[in-house]
Design an enzyme around this catalytic site. Structure first.
Site, mmCIF file in Angstrom:
data_model
loop_
_atom_site.group_PDB
_atom_site.id
_atom_site.type_symbol
_atom_site.label_atom_id
_atom_site.label_comp_id
_atom_site.label_asym_id
_atom_site.label_seq_id
_atom_site.Cartn_x
_atom_site.Cartn_y
_atom_site.Cartn_z
ATOM 1 N N CYS A 1 118.624 -53.297 -81.365
ATOM 2 C CA CYS A 1 118.057 -54.040 -80.234
ATOM 3 C C CYS A 1 117.779 -53.079 -79.079
ATOM 4 C CB CYS A 1 119.034 -55.144 -79.819
ATOM 5 S SG CYS A 1 118.560 -56.016 -78.308
ATOM 6 N N CYS B 1 119.046 -54.176 -75.639
ATOM 7 C CA CYS B 1 120.522 -54.082 -75.607
ATOM 8 C C CYS B 1 120.943 -52.647 -75.337
ATOM 9 C CB CYS B 1 121.122 -54.523 -76.942
ATOM 10 S SG CYS B 1 120.759 -56.210 -77.438
#
Length: 110
Positions: free
Chosen positions: A74, A77
């Protein structure tokens, strides 16, 4: 609570109405909508740490806990990680911690 006015109105009804079919139905919907609401208790969960030992969210009771859900794949993230680390360093001595929850399926990349 998401529906404080609904809860207050339900509690204002007589006992028979509260305990009736629609009263119970409304109470259940209010309870369902309250999960995850600001000020509500977090849903407890257990996940193994990097060493395979179980860690339960409730074991941090009494602390301020930032639950950081992330994954190695991600991009957003990973970009947010320095901010999480900075926040931890800033507040770690004030009863604060970070509980990182990886959403990766495999333990090792690849």
């Amino acid at each position: 609570m998401i529906f404080p006015s609904c809860k207050k109105r339900l509690e204002g009804l007589d006992k028979q109405a509260q305990d009736g079919f629609y009263g119970r139905y409304l109470r259940d919907r209010i309870a369902d909508a309250s999960v995850g609401a600001v000020g509500s208790d977090a849903v407890d969960f257990t996940q193994n740490d990097v060493d395979g030992s179980p860690v339960t969210l409730s074991s941090f009771k009494g602390k301020y806990v930032l639950v950081d859900f992330w994954a190695s794949w991600c991009g957003p993230c990973r970009m947010e990680n320095p901010n999480v680390v900075s926040t931890f360093k800033q507040f770690k001595d004030k009863n604060f911690t970070v509980l990182g929850v990886s959403l990766d399926r495999a333990k090792t990349p690849g």
